[in-house]
Design a protein around this motif. Structure first.
Motif, PDB file in Angstrom:
ATOM      1  N   ARG A  46     -17.397  -0.135  12.265  1.00 24.86           N
ATOM      2  CA  ARG A  46     -15.997  -0.392  11.919  1.00 24.86           C
ATOM      3  C   ARG A  46     -15.237  -1.014  13.084  1.00 24.86           C
ATOM      4  N   ARG A  92     -11.996  -1.125   3.170  1.00 21.23           N
ATOM      5  CA  ARG A  92     -11.692   0.308   3.193  1.00 21.23           C
ATOM      6  C   ARG A  92     -12.870   1.040   2.562  1.00 21.23           C
ATOM      7  N   CYS A 142     -10.243  -2.407  -0.856  1.00 15.86           N
ATOM      8  CA  CYS A 142     -10.953  -1.201  -1.307  1.00 15.86           C
ATOM      9  C   CYS A 142     -12.296  -1.576  -1.926  1.00 15.86           C
ATOM     10  N   CYS A 160      -5.604   2.980  -3.912  1.00 16.85           N
ATOM     11  CA  CYS A 160      -4.288   2.669  -3.337  1.00 16.85           C
ATOM     12  C   CYS A 160      -3.251   2.292  -4.375  1.00 16.85           C
TER      13      CYS A 160
END
Length: 305
Positions: A46, A92, A142, A160
């Motif tokens: 990440r 995400r 996402c 979200c």
């Protein structure tokens, strides 16, 4: 018939047939696609980003590639469609609680399960190891499994709540057909952005030119169709501005008593002002006194009462 040392060669050593096509191990290919960066071939860590074709990258590797676009890099073709950092989306991802990483195998006496994935689908719980199709939303980043999007049909993101369209769904590490469709969508999207920028520039230039013209000279409609009150105010302002100029010209010529040419004499007694205002001047009747009323020592008409 023999060779050195008395050895006899066999047929497969002398006659060479067609080369066998080397088959790529599917498991190794899946591990390389889902666990390593496409650009730097390092382990994904990440922040992880994905391009518009569905390939996974380390964000640091993409930034380095954009800063140093040298032809010596062999893997530069894999990211040739990335022109700026805006062409990638930060993902995400949901962590897999069953994945231990390198913690459980410090001594090297355990079997590494390469099919165990680091991330999972937050809706269905499928592991992101390449066995199942995954996709991400370009608007929010996402990541979900394709099964979750098909079973739970909605126009809003499941985590979200951001609204998305069909064009925003991008398949991760898809097939050749998926890559072709994504490439076509990417080209159409970039073409629309270019056309939008071109249409905005002439509109902005027209608005600026119109504002400059209106500031420099008023239009004929404003000059002709003006209200009478506004016209009278403008004429009064012009008269007040012109009077000090005329007085200055008269004083400079040395004829202070004579009015300027074209000026009309006007007495205050004939004006429409109040009597209190008129009494301040010598032309008023109250200022005219007889010799008896005036003092004997005054040799000239006194204006102080």
């Amino acid at each position: 018939m023999g060779c050195d040392g008395g050895t006899i060669p066999k047929r497969h050593e002398l006659v060479k047939g067609p080369k066998k096509v080397e088959k790529v191990d599917k498991d190794a290919e899946l591990v390389a696609q889902w666990n390593y960066c496409t650009l730097s071939q390092e382990i994904l860590r990440r922040p992880i980003v994905a391009c518009e074709l569905g390939r996974l990258y380390n964000k640091d590797a993409v930034i380095e590639f954009l800063l140093d676009k040298s032809s010596e890099k062999a893997l530069g073709k894999a990211a040739s469609h990335i022109k700026s950092i805006k062409n990638v989306t930060e993902l995400r991802l949901s962590d897999n609680p069953a994945w231990e990483g390198d913690k459980g195998n410090t001594k090297g006496d355990q079997h590494d399960d390469l099919q165990r994935a680091r991330f999972i689908c937050p809706v269905v719980g499928l592991e992101m190891n390449g066995r199942h199709r995954f996709c991400f939303l370009r608007c929010c980043g996402c990541v979900f499994s394709e099964r979750a999007l098909k079973e739970i049909k909605a126009e809003v993101c499941h985590t979200c709540g951001a609204s998305f369209q069909e064009d925003d769904v991008i398949v991760l590490n898809g097939t050749k057909e998926d890559v072709e469709t994504l490439k076509r969508r990417m080209e159409e999207r970039r073409l629309r952005v270019k056309l939008g920028k071109k249409t905005r520039k002439p509109k902005a230039a027209e608005s600026v030119s119109k504002s400059d013209i209106s500031e420099e000279a008023p239009g004929p409609s404003k000059m002709k169709t003006g209200k009478p009150e506004e016209a009278s105010l403008e004429s009064r302002e012009k008269k007040t501005n012109s009077t000090p100029k005329s007085a200055a010209l008269g004083s400079s010529s040395g004829k202070a008593g004579k009015p300027p040419c074209g000026a009309v004499k006007r007495s205050i007694a004939d004006s429409e002002e109040s009597e209190a205002y008129k009494s301040l001047f010598t032309t008023h009747s109250s200022a005219k006194r007889s010799k008896e009323e005036s003092a004997h020592w005054v040799t000239h008409t006194s204006y102080c009462f």
